[in-house]
Design a protein around this motif. Structure first.
Motif, PDB file in Angstrom:
ATOM      1  N   ARG A 198     -14.614  30.216  19.547  1.00 28.21           N
ATOM      2  CA  ARG A 198     -14.721  28.845  19.054  1.00 28.21           C
ATOM      3  C   ARG A 198     -13.378  28.139  19.198  1.00 28.21           C
ATOM      4  NH1 ARG A 198     -11.928  28.202  14.431  1.00 28.21           N
ATOM      5  NH2 ARG A 198     -11.779  29.915  12.909  1.00 28.21           N
ATOM      6  N   PRO A 199     -13.384  26.793  19.204  1.00 29.57           N
ATOM      7  CA  PRO A 199     -12.122  26.052  19.195  1.00 29.57           C
ATOM      8  C   PRO A 199     -11.516  26.016  17.798  1.00 29.57           C
ATOM      9  CG  PRO A 199     -13.959  24.534  19.200  1.00 29.57           C
ATOM     10  CD  PRO A 199     -14.548  25.914  19.316  1.00 29.57           C
ATOM     11  N   SER A 200     -10.322  25.467  17.726  1.00 28.64           N
ATOM     12  CA  SER A 200      -9.621  25.300  16.451  1.00 28.64           C
ATOM     13  C   SER A 200      -9.360  23.812  16.242  1.00 28.64           C
ATOM     14  CB  SER A 200      -8.301  26.075  16.480  1.00 28.64           C
ATOM     15  OG  SER A 200      -7.620  25.980  15.249  1.00 28.64           O
ATOM     16  N   TYR A 201      -9.372  23.383  14.983  1.00 31.79           N
ATOM     17  CA  TYR A 201      -9.204  21.957  14.680  1.00 31.79           C
ATOM     18  C   TYR A 201      -8.070  21.717  13.691  1.00 31.79           C
ATOM     19  CZ  TYR A 201     -13.520  20.416  16.958  1.00 31.79           C
ATOM     20  OH  TYR A 201     -14.482  20.109  17.883  1.00 31.79           O
ATOM     21  N   LEU A 202      -7.370  20.608  13.915  1.00 29.55           N
ATOM     22  CA  LEU A 202      -6.412  20.040  12.960  1.00 29.55           C
ATOM     23  C   LEU A 202      -6.756  18.559  12.837  1.00 29.55           C
ATOM     24  CD1 LEU A 202      -3.888  19.956  11.183  1.00 29.55           C
ATOM     25  CD2 LEU A 202      -2.504  19.850  13.265  1.00 29.55           C
ATOM     26  N   ILE A 203      -7.098  18.118  11.645  1.00 35.69           N
ATOM     27  CA  ILE A 203      -7.578  16.753  11.414  1.00 35.69           C
ATOM     28  C   ILE A 203      -6.727  16.080  10.355  1.00 35.69           C
ATOM     29  CG2 ILE A 203      -9.540  15.337  10.643  1.00 35.69           C
ATOM     30  CD1 ILE A 203     -11.387  17.541  11.669  1.00 35.69           C
ATOM     31  N   GLY A 204      -6.257  14.886  10.651  1.00 34.98           N
ATOM     32  CA  GLY A 204      -5.527  14.084   9.668  1.00 34.98           C
ATOM     33  C   GLY A 204      -6.363  12.900   9.223  1.00 34.98           C
ATOM     34  N   ILE A 205      -6.526  12.748   7.901  1.00 28.86           N
ATOM     35  CA  ILE A 205      -7.255  11.613   7.320  1.00 28.86           C
ATOM     36  C   ILE A 205      -6.276  10.834   6.455  1.00 28.86           C
ATOM     37  CG2 ILE A 205      -9.178  10.853   5.892  1.00 28.86           C
ATOM     38  CD1 ILE A 205     -10.181  12.286   8.326  1.00 28.86           C
ATOM     39  N   GLU A 251       0.815  -1.207   0.000  1.00 31.84           N
ATOM     40  CA  GLU A 251       0.000   0.000   0.000  1.00 31.84           C
ATOM     41  C   GLU A 251       0.856   1.267   0.000  1.00 31.84           C
ATOM     42  OE1 GLU A 251      -3.847  -1.513   2.626  1.00 31.84           O
ATOM     43  OE2 GLU A 251      -2.185  -0.452   3.596  1.00 31.84           O
ATOM     44  N   GLU A 252       0.268   2.334  -0.505  1.00 33.92           N
ATOM     45  CA  GLU A 252       0.831   3.679  -0.364  1.00 33.92           C
ATOM     46  C   GLU A 252      -0.169   4.513   0.409  1.00 33.92           C
ATOM     47  OE1 GLU A 252       3.154   6.476  -3.335  1.00 33.92           O
ATOM     48  OE2 GLU A 252       0.999   6.632  -3.697  1.00 33.92           O
ATOM     49  N   LEU A 253       0.278   5.134   1.476  1.00 29.86           N
ATOM     50  CA  LEU A 253      -0.604   5.938   2.317  1.00 29.86           C
ATOM     51  C   LEU A 253      -0.583   7.398   1.882  1.00 29.86           C
ATOM     52  CD1 LEU A 253       0.314   4.556   5.864  1.00 29.86           C
ATOM     53  CD2 LEU A 253      -1.461   3.748   4.293  1.00 29.86           C
ATOM     54  N   ILE A 254      -1.745   8.015   1.870  1.00 30.01           N
ATOM     55  CA  ILE A 254      -1.863   9.443   1.594  1.00 30.01           C
ATOM     56  C   ILE A 254      -2.657  10.065   2.730  1.00 30.01           C
ATOM     57  CG2 ILE A 254      -2.747  11.216   0.038  1.00 30.01           C
ATOM     58  CD1 ILE A 254      -2.404   9.297  -2.264  1.00 30.01           C
ATOM     59  N   THR A 255      -2.053  11.058   3.393  1.00 30.00           N
ATOM     60  CA  THR A 255      -2.719  11.758   4.483  1.00 30.00           C
ATOM     61  C   THR A 255      -3.127  13.147   4.023  1.00 30.00           C
ATOM     62  OG1 THR A 255      -1.505  10.557   6.200  1.00 30.00           O
ATOM     63  CG2 THR A 255      -2.493  12.667   6.825  1.00 30.00           C
ATOM     64  N   THR A 256      -4.382  13.485   4.202  1.00 34.55           N
ATOM     65  CA  THR A 256      -4.882  14.834   3.940  1.00 34.55           C
ATOM     66  C   THR A 256      -5.039  15.548   5.274  1.00 34.55           C
ATOM     67  OG1 THR A 256      -6.096  14.003   2.015  1.00 34.55           O
ATOM     68  CG2 THR A 256      -6.669  16.198   2.809  1.00 34.55           C
ATOM     69  N   TRP A 257      -4.539  16.799   5.324  1.00 36.40           N
ATOM     70  CA  TRP A 257      -4.545  17.588   6.554  1.00 36.40           C
ATOM     71  C   TRP A 257      -5.592  18.688   6.446  1.00 36.40           C
ATOM     72  CZ3 TRP A 257      -1.003  16.084  10.342  1.00 36.40           C
ATOM     73  CH2 TRP A 257      -0.005  15.191   9.918  1.00 36.40           C
ATOM     74  N   PHE A 258      -6.580  18.660   7.327  1.00 38.83           N
ATOM     75  CA  PHE A 258      -7.647  19.654   7.337  1.00 38.83           C
ATOM     76  C   PHE A 258      -7.468  20.584   8.537  1.00 38.83           C
ATOM     77  CE2 PHE A 258      -9.465  16.004   5.106  1.00 38.83           C
ATOM     78  CZ  PHE A 258      -9.993  16.605   3.968  1.00 38.83           C
ATOM     79  N   ILE A 259      -7.666  21.884   8.332  1.00 36.49           N
ATOM     80  CA  ILE A 259      -7.473  22.857   9.400  1.00 36.49           C
ATOM     81  C   ILE A 259      -8.575  23.915   9.365  1.00 36.49           C
ATOM     82  CG2 ILE A 259      -4.973  22.608   9.646  1.00 36.49           C
ATOM     83  CD1 ILE A 259      -4.647  24.981   7.743  1.00 36.49           C
ATOM     84  N   THR A 260      -8.858  24.464  10.552  1.00 31.97           N
ATOM     85  CA  THR A 260      -9.754  25.614  10.631  1.00 31.97           C
ATOM     86  C   THR A 260      -8.974  26.921  10.657  1.00 31.97           C
ATOM     87  OG1 THR A 260      -9.780  25.390  13.044  1.00 31.97           O
ATOM     88  CG2 THR A 260     -11.612  24.405  11.825  1.00 31.97           C
ATOM     89  N   ASP A 261      -7.713  26.872  11.096  1.00 33.79           N
ATOM     90  CA  ASP A 261      -6.924  28.087  11.271  1.00 33.79           C
ATOM     91  C   ASP A 261      -5.462  27.811  10.905  1.00 33.79           C
ATOM     92  OD1 ASP A 261      -9.013  29.804  12.923  1.00 33.79           O
ATOM     93  OD2 ASP A 261      -8.969  27.806  13.824  1.00 33.79           O
ATOM     94  N   GLY A 262      -4.750  28.864  10.476  1.00 31.97           N
ATOM     95  CA  GLY A 262      -3.350  28.708  10.122  1.00 31.97           C
ATOM     96  C   GLY A 262      -3.171  28.151   8.727  1.00 31.97           C
ATOM     97  N   LYS A 263      -1.981  27.608   8.461  1.00 34.97           N
ATOM     98  CA  LYS A 263      -1.658  27.070   7.149  1.00 34.97           C
ATOM     99  C   LYS A 263      -0.837  25.796   7.292  1.00 34.97           C
ATOM    100  CE  LYS A 263      -1.389  31.597   4.833  1.00 34.97           C
ATOM    101  NZ  LYS A 263      -0.495  32.521   4.059  1.00 34.97           N
ATOM    102  N   MET A 264      -1.063  24.867   6.369  1.00 33.37           N
ATOM    103  CA  MET A 264      -0.215  23.683   6.256  1.00 33.37           C
ATOM    104  C   MET A 264       0.697  23.854   5.052  1.00 33.37           C
ATOM    105  SD  MET A 264      -1.243  21.887   8.830  1.00 33.37           S
ATOM    106  CE  MET A 264      -0.253  20.402   8.551  1.00 33.37           C
TER     107      MET A 264
END
Length: 286
Positions: A260-267, A224-237
């Motif tokens: 409000r809170p801030s989120y960083l999500i990895g999929i 397999e090859e893994l691909i992670t997508t990074w989702f954010i509410t604030d800042g920059k990736m």
């Protein structure tokens, strides 16, 4: 004639430039989104029970999100068929209603209510298939429709791989242990006005070695090859996506969001339907 041609070319380039600048960034959590549909597990036997965990977001929602869910046979989505279960004879309505797991404290971001359903039996899905199709698996379709109080809706589909029971080594989701910043677990508050090296830690070896059968019946080993997508509410990736275990860079904003809170999500996806996720909330998220 040349002047007209130059004008057309210039106009097209200008339009393309404007369009690119105006396009929303894919990883910015600034609108109604379905980030992932996580199947437990992504590859199953016929007649199995499947649970789907939707990962959703709408930071502008103030009252409620609603969903509806369908399942159906795959009539050839990968060959151009319309990616929907609506109007198909095999469609099963799985459920609908308000999402109960998220509210304004979560800014309607995170795990939505799970949806459970049954896969059709072997005679329906596999008996008339070739040995290669039975080994590699065929798709059964799960469709998820998410609606907000502003009248907007988005749709997403998930292909559940269904393979023959004789194939005992089936695909599993990559399991994410933690989201790390500079090598340690990310803090509960935003490390403001800084740039942090960000990566994921996994349980075991997240890249599975598996076999695929060709039309001659030969088993071929692949990784397999893994691909992670990074989702954010604030800042920059630095990168919207990273490969395998590559780190990313998170440019943290100089000020925390107000109210409000801030989120960083990895999929993380393995290219075969397997999905892992981690949701990091900075601030008060209960």
């Amino acid at each position: 004639m040349k002047s007209i041609l130059y004008f057309v070319i210039f106009t097209c380039l200008a339009l393309i430039h404007c369009t690119e600048n105006n396009l929303p960034k894919y990883n910015a959590l600034d609108r109604l989104r379905v980030l992932a549909l996580v199947a437990q597990t992504p590859e199953v036997n016929p007649s199995a029970n499947v649970t789907i965990i939707p990962i959703v977001s709408d930071i502008h929602e103030t009252s409620t999100l609603n969903y509806s869910a369908l399942a159906c046979l795959d009539l050839g989505i990968s060959y151009g068929a319309e990616p929907t279960c609506e109007g198909q004879a095999s469609t099963v309505v799985l459920g609908n209603g308000p999402i109960t797991t998220l509210n304004s404290n979560h800014i309607f971001t995170g795990q939505a209510d799970s949806v459970m359903f049954n896969i059709p039996d072997q005679a329906t899905l596999l008996d008339l298939r070739s040995p290669a199709q039975q080994h590699n698996g065929v798709a059964y379709i799960f469709e998820y429709v998410l609606k907000n109080s502003r009248g907007e809706e988005v749709r997403a589909i998930k292909r559940i791989t269904v393979s023959h029971p004789s194939k005992t080594s089936k695909n599993a989701n990559p399991i994410i242990n933690d989201l790390l910043m500079d090598g340690v677990s990310a803090p509960n508050t935003l490390p403001l006005d800084s740039t942090r090296s960000t990566h994921l830690s996994f349980t075991g070896s997240p890249k599975e070695i598996y076999t695929r059968m060709n039309n001659s019946g030969e088993l071929i080993s692949e990784t397999e090859e893994l691909i992670t997508t990074w989702f954010i509410t604030d800042g920059k990736m630095k990168s919207q996506r990273t490969l395998d275990l590559e780190p990313n860079e998170y440019q943290v904003p100089s000020q925390a969001p107000i109210g409000r809170p801030s989120y960083l999500i990895g999929i993380t996806r393995d290219g075969r339907g397997g999905t892992g996720f981690v949701i990091k909330c900075f601030g008060v998220c209960i």
